[in-house]
Design a protein around this motif. Structure first.
Motif, PDB file in Angstrom:
ATOM      1  N   GLU A  13       0.846  -1.195  -0.011  1.00 31.36           N
ATOM      2  CA  GLU A  13      -0.051   0.127  -0.048  1.00 31.36           C
ATOM      3  C   GLU A  13       0.950   1.119   0.045  1.00 31.36           C
ATOM      4  OE1 GLU A  13      -2.996   0.642   3.089  1.00 31.36           O
ATOM      5  OE2 GLU A  13      -4.042  -1.071   2.512  1.00 31.36           O
ATOM      6  N   THR A  24     -11.673   6.086  -7.287  1.00 32.86           N
ATOM      7  CA  THR A  24     -11.650   4.411  -7.784  1.00 32.86           C
ATOM      8  C   THR A  24     -10.674   3.802  -7.025  1.00 32.86           C
ATOM      9  OG1 THR A  24     -10.610   4.542  -9.819  1.00 32.86           O
ATOM     10  CG2 THR A  24     -12.884   4.631  -9.792  1.00 32.86           C
ATOM     11  N   GLN A  25      -9.459   4.398  -6.928  1.00 35.48           N
ATOM     12  CA  GLN A  25      -8.158   3.629  -6.101  1.00 35.48           C
ATOM     13  C   GLN A  25      -8.593   3.495  -4.550  1.00 35.48           C
ATOM     14  OE1 GLN A  25      -4.250   5.256  -7.356  1.00 35.48           O
ATOM     15  NE2 GLN A  25      -5.401   6.220  -9.050  1.00 35.48           N
ATOM     16  N   ALA A  27     -11.714   3.506  -3.472  1.00 35.99           N
ATOM     17  CA  ALA A  27     -12.562   2.189  -3.002  1.00 35.99           C
ATOM     18  C   ALA A  27     -11.972   0.888  -3.322  1.00 35.99           C
ATOM     19  CB  ALA A  27     -13.745   2.497  -4.184  1.00 35.99           C
ATOM     20  N   GLU A  28     -11.018   0.845  -4.009  1.00 35.11           N
ATOM     21  CA  GLU A  28     -10.065  -0.456  -4.027  1.00 35.11           C
ATOM     22  C   GLU A  28      -9.166  -0.842  -3.053  1.00 35.11           C
ATOM     23  OE1 GLU A  28      -7.751  -0.339  -7.687  1.00 35.11           O
ATOM     24  OE2 GLU A  28      -9.643  -0.164  -9.105  1.00 35.11           O
ATOM     25  N   ARG A  29      -8.654   0.193  -2.463  1.00 33.78           N
ATOM     26  CA  ARG A  29      -8.037   0.001  -1.165  1.00 33.78           C
ATOM     27  C   ARG A  29      -8.688  -0.327  -0.011  1.00 33.78           C
ATOM     28  NH1 ARG A  29      -3.212   3.982  -0.030  1.00 33.78           N
ATOM     29  NH2 ARG A  29      -2.481   3.006  -1.961  1.00 33.78           N
ATOM     30  N   ARG A  31     -11.904  -1.485   0.414  1.00 33.47           N
ATOM     31  CA  ARG A  31     -12.518  -2.531  -0.223  1.00 33.47           C
ATOM     32  C   ARG A  31     -11.544  -3.852   0.203  1.00 33.47           C
ATOM     33  NH1 ARG A  31     -13.102  -2.524  -5.007  1.00 33.47           N
ATOM     34  NH2 ARG A  31     -14.948  -1.239  -5.315  1.00 33.47           N
ATOM     35  N   ALA A  32     -10.155  -3.643  -0.247  1.00 32.63           N
ATOM     36  CA  ALA A  32      -9.315  -4.680   0.108  1.00 32.63           C
ATOM     37  C   ALA A  32      -9.239  -4.987   1.839  1.00 32.63           C
ATOM     38  CB  ALA A  32      -7.783  -4.345  -0.520  1.00 32.63           C
ATOM     39  N   GLY A  65     -15.016   7.813  -3.244  1.00 32.17           N
ATOM     40  CA  GLY A  65     -14.665   6.470  -3.105  1.00 32.17           C
ATOM     41  C   GLY A  65     -15.559   5.767  -2.085  1.00 32.17           C
ATOM     42  N   LEU A  69     -18.198   2.166  -2.661  1.00 34.32           N
ATOM     43  CA  LEU A  69     -18.338   1.197  -1.531  1.00 34.32           C
ATOM     44  C   LEU A  69     -19.763   1.036  -1.039  1.00 34.32           C
ATOM     45  CD1 LEU A  69     -15.047   1.356   0.331  1.00 34.32           C
ATOM     46  CD2 LEU A  69     -15.720  -0.198  -1.633  1.00 34.32           C
ATOM     47  N   GLU A  72     -22.203  -0.540  -3.618  1.00 37.64           N
ATOM     48  CA  GLU A  72     -21.742  -2.065  -3.551  1.00 37.64           C
ATOM     49  C   GLU A  72     -22.331  -2.673  -2.515  1.00 37.64           C
ATOM     50  OE1 GLU A  72     -17.564  -2.207  -4.215  1.00 37.64           O
ATOM     51  OE2 GLU A  72     -17.684  -1.656  -6.161  1.00 37.64           O
TER      52      GLU A  72
END
Length: 160
Positions: A13, A24-25, A27-29, A31-32, A65, A69, A72
């Motif tokens: 990270e 979007t990055q 959200a991805e981070r 979410r992970a 971001g 989430l 979703e």
């Protein structure tokens, strides 16, 4: 500790988010982190201010971001509690919804039969340790659903 990476941050990270569509990055981070259990089910995410400082982004970018989430279903926003990961321990219902749900269950199971008078606002306030407006909102919800009728001067009754 790797140089340039704060303590507690995974080596993969990067502290910097760069390029287009930073939200979007984000959200991805995040979410992970939920998937990895860093933010467990029923738990809260850090505040917006903390996430902005950590990710080094503007609040509006962070909110975009977080909105991804939320769409979703990865997180939910609960007033007075912040953003949470849904789960069995997450108390995401408003207080009036809890009161209405319990009264609805009593009506559906027959504990409160058709034509029965509902407890007074005062009784419900004491039972649930809730404000008058909270109790009224719960009763209004049941009335809108057609489960309860109001007879002015007499009280609220289970619809027959």
């Amino acid at each position: 500790m790797r140089i340039g990476v704060p303590d507690g941050m995974a080596v993969d990270e990067s502290p910097w988010l760069t390029g287009g569509a930073v939200y979007t990055q984000i959200a991805e981070r995040l979410r992970a982190r939920v998937v990895a259990g860093r933010y467990p089910a029923g738990g809260s995410l850090p505040s917006e201010a903390e996430l902005c400082a950590e990710l080094r982004v503007a609040r509006n970018t962070l909110r975009r971001g977080l909105a991804i989430l939320e769409q979703e279903g990865v997180i939910v926003t609960v007033p007075s509690k912040g953003r949470m990961v849904p789960g069995p321990q997450a108390d995401t219902a408003y207080r009036y919804q809890v009161i209405a749900s319990e009264l609805r269950a009593q009506i559906e199971t027959g504990v409160l039969a058709a034509g029965a008078v509902l407890p007074s606002e005062k009784e419900l306030r004491q039972r649930y340790e809730a404000a008058r407006d909270t109790v009224r909102r719960a009763l209004d919800l049941l009335e809108r659903e057609g489960l309860v009728v109001v007879e002015h001067g007499r009280g609220r009754f289970v619809r027959g």
